[in-house]
Design an enzyme around this catalytic site. Structure first.
Site, PDB file in Angstrom:
ATOM      1  N   SER A  25      -1.263  -7.501  60.756  1.00 39.45           N
ATOM      2  CA  SER A  25      -2.468  -8.312  60.604  1.00 39.45           C
ATOM      3  C   SER A  25      -2.310  -9.565  61.450  1.00 39.45           C
ATOM      4  CB  SER A  25      -2.657  -8.770  59.156  1.00 39.45           C
ATOM      5  OG  SER A  25      -2.349  -7.763  58.265  1.00 39.45           O
ATOM      6  N   SER A  82       6.890  -3.729  59.672  1.00 38.83           N
ATOM      7  CA  SER A  82       6.708  -2.273  59.623  1.00 38.83           C
ATOM      8  C   SER A  82       6.742  -1.647  61.009  1.00 38.83           C
ATOM      9  CB  SER A  82       5.356  -1.940  58.985  1.00 38.83           C
ATOM     10  OG  SER A  82       5.350  -2.335  57.653  1.00 38.83           O
ATOM     11  N   GLU A 121       5.477 -12.124  49.376  1.00 38.73           N
ATOM     12  CA  GLU A 121       4.288 -11.346  49.706  1.00 38.73           C
ATOM     13  C   GLU A 121       3.686 -10.781  48.429  1.00 38.73           C
ATOM     14  OE1 GLU A 121       4.971  -7.703  51.899  1.00 38.73           O
ATOM     15  OE2 GLU A 121       2.931  -7.771  52.678  1.00 38.73           O
ATOM     16  N   GLN A 136       3.476 -10.948  60.940  1.00 35.89           N
ATOM     17  CA  GLN A 136       4.730 -10.407  60.418  1.00 35.89           C
ATOM     18  C   GLN A 136       5.070  -9.111  61.137  1.00 35.89           C
ATOM     19  OE1 GLN A 136       4.264  -8.424  56.760  1.00 35.89           O
ATOM     20  NE2 GLN A 136       6.182  -9.132  55.872  1.00 35.89           N
ATOM     21  N   GLU A 193       3.847   4.001  44.912  1.00 35.55           N
ATOM     22  CA  GLU A 193       4.975   4.833  44.488  1.00 35.55           C
ATOM     23  C   GLU A 193       6.292   4.079  44.590  1.00 35.55           C
ATOM     24  OE1 GLU A 193       2.440   5.731  46.412  1.00 35.55           O
ATOM     25  OE2 GLU A 193       1.483   7.049  44.950  1.00 35.55           O
TER      26      GLU A 193
END
Lengths: 397, 382
Positions: free
Chosen positions: A151, A118, A234, A115, A367
């Site tokens: 990953s 990020s 996910e 994926q 958070e």
């Protein structure tokens, strides 16, 4: 209209598969391909794409019958990103051709997925991403940028990728979603060594990567919406697994406690019992969530599970290091390796302690997830946002 | 090692109970909630506890007799509804949510379950069970409210049927018609109005569940069980009380979170609703996470109580060890996040805080329940 597939039909098809492809004499990949073609891979998927258009709950009949017969499985942990994130997204947004091309090798495990979401500057604020995809004269997309925390990138054949296709729009609106060929010469995968010493993740550098328009998922500029499907799945896959009592990290700590009476102290006893209760209650919450899903009442409790397990893993592993005392001062091995899977139980307490620090960051930081719970579940007002109507290119970075 | 010692990779010996709510349970919840909204709103509860007569007999009659809640645990042939612990748990969720002062937990659950455990087929026990199930009378088990099921009850003494002793901190004794008194030679049923019985009200932390000291001085009672059957019956009553108390605690926590969310969405400071500040949002989201877990634990305990095995003991201990803290945390956050108004007498937050804190001691503290767990799952102290 044919009759809907019921439990009896699923059982009959499973037995037929076992009869035509006896696990003892069929090779693993051959068996898995036959299972996919019989519609028994994921029964709730459409016919022809590994499923039977059957209720999802009937899958357990297939899984139980096949496990009892000693049939091979598709190593779902190794291909978790493909199964849990790429597949549902392709199913929902892919063209017929994309579905036919990608779902079978994905499920069988011949092709591993990763994926590319990020970025160094876009983690929790994922929509701020800066990787660019520009369409050239021939209609192909040319991608440049850098991704991180990927990953399986070093073993993946394909990636789901989001990239910015219009920097003049506000950040959520100028993003598109692609399937990226990890064998493209412009893709460079570098191990990202982490706190544990190993490189479970990677950095991925994309330089002039060419993606044909036929490998776009969903409309141009709609990539953020497509990515929501991926991200929702996910979180479900992180929190949804069924575990037995003491099945998680608490089991390791409890076994150490039972087997090593010389390590026991009163303080550790109190903390262990408190965590044992919390782990048991988290397990029961998981059971309740599972029962809700089976009864067709999906709820927001999956986020609760993800948050609970992150916190528990960190606290239990921290306790375990202390419990071990002198041994807790040691570490098994700092040599860098590039594992395909995270192996929590096979390594020592120090590894668990360090690796579990990631549990509250990966798949959405604690958070950010608490904000989501507060706003979407409890209906609390959102934080003021000052980036909503500003073109991405004009945001301060 | 006990027989229940958890083995890694193994599931429980008995299948996982249903942790959801059935349609019938939701109907029951709706009926109880509507009644409580009508007859036990917060200003009414505050006014009533100040009057010194916390119980509203009309509310009790409507809940116990008209809705039939008092007889949920009693089989139909003994005059009850023949329902399960799960339905009684739903009633307790609603009672927790309204902190209504009614003797449901003490009479319809603990005293009733103690009597049911005697397995009597006729006589005084069956007659009393019928009265309790119909809501005509209430009973209280004469042990301190803090007594956990694991304790041997400290019995009063009895000499030829005349009871002597002092039992402190008995919940709902002041309004009970009958006391179930454990003694050295068995369990006695004692009319509170009888000669030699004094029930002295105490000033309790929890305004909505009165405590009293029971003084027996030559009081006459009816022996309803000998010592060998009384001990397990009392233990069973307290176990079920602890298990279903978790649902009351869940209800308390839910009210506290719901009200806090409602209030912080409306209350404005610094030109925005205070509920939009992340520092507060995270605290409320955290409470929601705890409530999700508390619900699973409480439903699990209610589901496991049907069986009288080690799984029920463990499920109750886990629920108590967890839900006590959640209710207290929710009530404390409710007071804090309401700001100044949360400290006032007129706002009901204090009723919930007092109930939650008292409940955390009732039928054994979380720490006592963790000791039970340590024994059951073989995690011994040093």
């Amino acid at each position: 209209m044919t009759a809907p597939v019921d439990a009896g039909e699923v059982r009959r098809l499973t037995r037929e598969l076992l009869a035509s492809h006896p696990p003892a004499t069929t090779d693993r990949t051959g068996f898995l391909k036959a299972r996919f073609d019989a519609g028994l891979a994921w029964v709730h998927y459409p016919a022809g794409l590994g499923g039977l258009d059957a209720p999802r709950t009937l899958q357990q009949i297939v899984d139980t019958e096949l496990a009892d017969a000693g049939a091979p499985d598709n190593d779902p942990r190794r291909i978790g990103i493909g199964l849990g994130m790429a597949a549902p997204t392709i199913l929902r947004y892919g063209t017929d051709e994309q579905k036919r091309r990608f779902l079978r090798p994905l499920w069988v495990g011949e092709e591993v997925w990763c994926q590319l979401f990020s970025e160094p500057g876009a983690g929790s604020d994922l929509a701020a991403l800066g990787t660019r995809a520009v369409r050239d004269a021939g209609g192909e997309w040319v991608v440049d940028g850098q991704k991180v925390w990927t990953s399986s990138a070093h073993v993946a054949r394909w990636a789901i990728l989001i990239a910015r296709t219009d920097p003049d729009l506000p950040k959520h609106r100028g993003i598109s979603y692609f399937i990226c060929d990890m064998a493209d010469p412009g893709v460079e995968v570098r191990p990202l060594r982490q706190i544990t010493g190993e490189a479970e993740f990677n950095e991925v550098f994309l330089t002039g990567v060419r993606i044909p328009d036929s490998r776009r998922l969903g409309p141009v500029g709609d990539g953020w919406k497509v990515a929501q499907t991926t991200l929702m799945n996910e979180r479900v896959s992180i929190g949804g697994a069924r575990i037995p009592r003491e099945g998680g990290m608490i089991g390791t700590a409890a076994r150490t406690w039972r087997g090593r009476p010389e390590l026991r102290t009163h303080d550790l006893h109190q903390r262990l019992l408190t965590l044992w209760v919390e782990a048991e209650v988290a397990r029961l919450s998981g059971e309740r969530l599972r029962q809700q899903l089976m009864a067709g009442q999906p709820g927001p409790e999956g986020s609760a599970m993800k948050l609970a397990f992150a916190r528990l893993n960190q606290q239990i592993s921290g306790l375990e290091v202390e419990l071990l005392g002198d041994e807790g001062l040691l570490y098994s091995d700092w040599t860098m390796s590039r594992p395909e899977l995270v192996d929590f139980t096979g390594r020592d307490a120090g590894y668990r302690y360090l690796r579990s620090k990631g549990n509250s960051i990966e798949g959405g930081t604690t958070e950010v997830l608490l904000n989501i719970v507060a706003e979407r579940v409890l209906g609390l007002p959102s934080e003021p946002r000052n980036d909503k109507d500003i073109a991405w290119k004009d945001l301060s970075r | 090692m006990t027989e229940l010692t958890a083995q890694p990779g193994q599931d429980e010996p008995a299948p996982m109970p249903d942790l959801l709510y059935s349609e019938a349970e939701e109907d029951l919840r709706a009926a109880v909630r509507a009644l409580l909204a009508d007859r036990a709103d917060a200003p009414g509860v505050i006014a009533r506890v100040e009057s010194g007569t916390p119980y509203d007999p009309r509310l009790w009659k409507a809940l116990a007799a008209d809705i039939g809640a008092a007889g949920l645990l009693v089989p139909e042939k003994l005059g009850g509804q023949g329902a399960t612990y799960r339905e009684a748990a739903v009633v307790l969720e609603e009672l927790g949510r309204s902190v209504a002062p009614v003797p449901y937990l003490t009479s319809s659950v603990v005293a009733t379950e103690t009597l049911l455990a005697l397995a009597a087929r006729d006589g005084a026990v069956v007659e009393l069970l019928g009265e309790l199930a119909a809501g005509r009378r209430t009973a209280a088990l004469a042990v301190p409210f803090s007594a956990p099921a694991a304790d041997e009850a400290q019995p009063a003494s009895a000499v030829t049927g005349r009871l002597e002793g002092t039992i402190t901190g008995v919940a709902d004794a002041a309004t009970a018609d009958v006391l179930l008194v454990p003694t050295t030679d068995g369990l006695y049923a004692v009319e509170t109005a009888a000669d030699g019985v004094t029930v002295e009200p105490l000033v309790a932390l929890d305004l909505t569940r009165p405590l009293a000291t029971v003084v027996l001085h030559g009081a006459a009672g009816v022996l309803i069980a000998d010592a060998s059957s009384a001990v397990p019956a009392v233990r069973r009553g307290l176990l079920v009380g602890a298990g279903l108390l978790a649902s009351e605690q869940l209800g308390i926590a839910e009210w506290c979170l719901t009200e806090t969310v409602r209030y912080t969405r409306e209350r404005r400071q610094f030109n925005r609703p205070v509920g939009s500040f992340q520092a507060l949002k995270h605290r409320m989201a955290q409470l929601w996470l705890e409530i999700v877990s508390a619900r699973a634990a409480a439903r699990h305990a209610a589901g496991r109580l049907a069986a009288d095995g080690p799984e029920a003991l463990l499920a109750v201990a886990v629920a108590q060890a967890y839900c006590s803290g959640v209710a207290v945390h929710a009530a404390e956050e409710c007071v804090q996040l309401h700001g100044g108004i949360g400290m006032t007498w007129e706002h009901p937050a204090h009723l919930y805080l007092k109930r939650a804190k008292a409940d955390s001691i009732a039928y054994g503290t979380a720490g006592r329940h963790r000791e039970v767990i340590a024994e059951l799952v073989d995690l011994p102290a040093p």
